[in-house]
Design an enzyme around this catalytic site. Structure first.
Site, short mmCIF file in Angstrom:
data_model
loop_
_atom_site.label_atom_id
_atom_site.label_comp_id
_atom_site.label_asym_id
_atom_site.label_seq_id
_atom_site.Cartn_x
_atom_site.Cartn_y
_atom_site.Cartn_z
N LYS A 143 0.82 -1.22 0.00
CA LYS A 143 0.00 0.00 0.00
C LYS A 143 0.85 1.26 0.00
O LYS A 143 2.03 1.26 0.35
CB LYS A 143 -0.97 0.00 1.18
CG LYS A 143 -2.16 -0.93 0.92
CD LYS A 143 -3.23 -0.83 1.98
CE LYS A 143 -4.36 -1.80 1.64
NZ LYS A 143 -5.36 -1.86 2.73
N ARG A 195 -3.47 -9.71 5.56
CA ARG A 195 -3.91 -9.81 4.16
C ARG A 195 -2.78 -9.31 3.27
O ARG A 195 -2.44 -8.14 3.30
CB ARG A 195 -5.18 -8.96 3.97
CG ARG A 195 -5.72 -8.95 2.55
CD ARG A 195 -6.95 -8.04 2.45
NE ARG A 195 -7.49 -8.00 1.10
CZ ARG A 195 -7.04 -7.20 0.14
NH1 ARG A 195 -6.06 -6.34 0.39
NH2 ARG A 195 -7.56 -7.23 -1.07
C1 8Y4 Z 1 -1.14 -2.48 -4.37
C2 8Y4 Z 1 -2.21 -3.29 -4.63
C3 8Y4 Z 1 -1.26 -1.52 -3.39
C4 8Y4 Z 1 -3.40 -3.13 -3.93
C5 8Y4 Z 1 -2.44 -1.35 -2.71
C6 8Y4 Z 1 -3.51 -2.17 -2.97
C7 8Y4 Z 1 -8.07 -4.18 2.46
C8 8Y4 Z 1 -9.11 -5.01 2.05
C9 8Y4 Z 1 -8.29 -3.99 0.33
C10 8Y4 Z 1 -7.73 -4.11 3.84
C11 8Y4 Z 1 -9.52 -5.70 4.20
C12 8Y4 Z 1 -5.45 -2.84 -1.63
C13 8Y4 Z 1 -10.22 -5.54 -0.13
C14 8Y4 Z 1 -6.77 -2.28 -1.25
N1 8Y4 Z 1 -7.55 -3.56 1.35
N2 8Y4 Z 1 -9.83 -5.77 2.89
N3 8Y4 Z 1 -9.24 -4.87 0.71
N4 8Y4 Z 1 -8.50 -4.89 4.66
N5 8Y4 Z 1 -10.21 -6.43 5.09
N6 8Y4 Z 1 -4.70 -1.94 -2.30
O1 8Y4 Z 1 -6.86 -3.38 4.30
O2 8Y4 Z 1 -5.12 -3.96 -1.39
S1 8Y4 Z 1 -8.11 -3.48 -1.33
#
Ligand code: 8Y4
Length: 283
Positions: free
Chosen positions: A228, A262
């Site tokens: 992130k 996650r």
């Molecule tokens: C690169 C790829 C950088 C993806 C950032 C991202 C969370 C979540 C997401 C979380 C829970 C993400 C679906 C955002 N983040 N579910 N989901 N907790 N429970 N971004 O922090 O991964 S999506």
């Protein structure tokens, strides 16, 4: 001591998650366009192979999402979301011994994927969409409630808090009350601070530092920080160079008592978790 401790066994559909340990949840790539390159079968096969690799690397949960939470992402209809996610849930449930988490805010997707073998509902909107509380309750599955203000599209426009950790805790406590009102008991809830959702870098860092305060809510914590922008901003790294920062945060989250991490990089994170467990189980 054990008499006052809540159960560490969380039933997730036909499997059980032992919350005495820290678990790694692998993030599954779901290709958005069904008609790109090889078509539906090869996409399903690629998803299955990716899920299997993450399971072999030690993931006990696989998170499957069909709707992007990126700012500016195109809205996806419930039917479109279901058509992306349902075949993957069905296939992984049939082929692999792993708990399937469905990343969705859509009532119909909750109901249908629960029928197809999902074990956990992961809703970044904390069941705030119309019908989501009732749909989640009807599945009988555990739910991950995540903190976010606003919607993914507008959440990063000037987020403000007096005390981010306190306000995240209050939000999650309120969502637990809403869950109780439809018959989702606390025992079926996992809580998530929502790193990167409606938070500046300083908010994310402070929330991470004080994460233990959320243990007062009495439920296991899930943390998602993999790749992130809080890592990118703190270290000045593009998305492809955030592994080491992410592993540092995984270790810290695990030490602070988070029960589910996650992540994209499952094998590396499992080593971190196992190494910490080895030290913590010593005399
Ligand atoms: C690169 C790829 C950088 C993806 C950032 C991202 C969370 C979540 C997401 C979380 C829970 C993400 C679906 C955002 N983040 N579910 N989901 N907790 N429970 N971004 O922090 O991964 S999506």
């Amino acid at each position: 001591m054990t008499s006052v401790q809540s159960s560490t066994r969380l039933p997730c559909g036909n499997r059980v998650l032992d919350l005495a340990q820290t678990h790694v949840m692998g993030i599954l790539n779901v290709t958005p366009d069904s008609f790109s390159d090889g078509g539906r079968y090869s996409q399903l096969d690629a998803a299955l192979r990716h899920a299997e690799a993450m399971m072999v690397a030690g993931a006990t949960l696989i998170d499957i999402g069909g709707e992007s939470t990126r700012p500016g992402a195109r809205a996806v209809s419930p039917l479109e979301e279901l058509e992306r996610v349902a075949p993957i849930v069905e296939c992984i449930h049939r082929e692999l011994d792993v708990i399937i988490s469905v990343d969705t805010s859509t009532p119909a997707v909750m109901r249908e994927t629960a029928r197809l073998g999902a074990g956990l509902i992961n809703d970044v909107r904390s069941l705030r969409r119309d019908g989501a509380l009732d749909a989640a309750a009807a599945t009988g599955l555990p739910v991950c409630l995540m903190h976010m203000l606003g919607e993914p599209g507008d959440m990063q426009d000037n987020p403000q808090y007096q005390n981010v950790t306190k306000e995240v805790g209050e939000f999650l406590a309120e969502r637990m009350v809403q869950c109780a009102s439809v018959g989702i008991p606390a025992e079926r809830i996992i809580l998530d601070p929502g790193f990167g959702f409606a938070k500046t870098l300083q908010h994310n860092l402070s929330l991470f530092k004080h994460m233990e305060a959320l243990h007062a809510l009495g439920r296991p914590l899930l943390v998602g920080v993999s790749r992130k922008s809080m890592i990118g901003q703190a270290l000045n790294r593009p998305v492809g160079e955030r592994l080491h920062g992410g592993l540092a945060l995984a270790a810290l989250a695990s030490i602070k008592g988070a029960r589910i991490l996650r992540v994209h990089d499952v094998a590396e994170t499992v080593d971190v978790v196992r190494m910490i467990a080895a030290v913590e189980s010593a005399e």
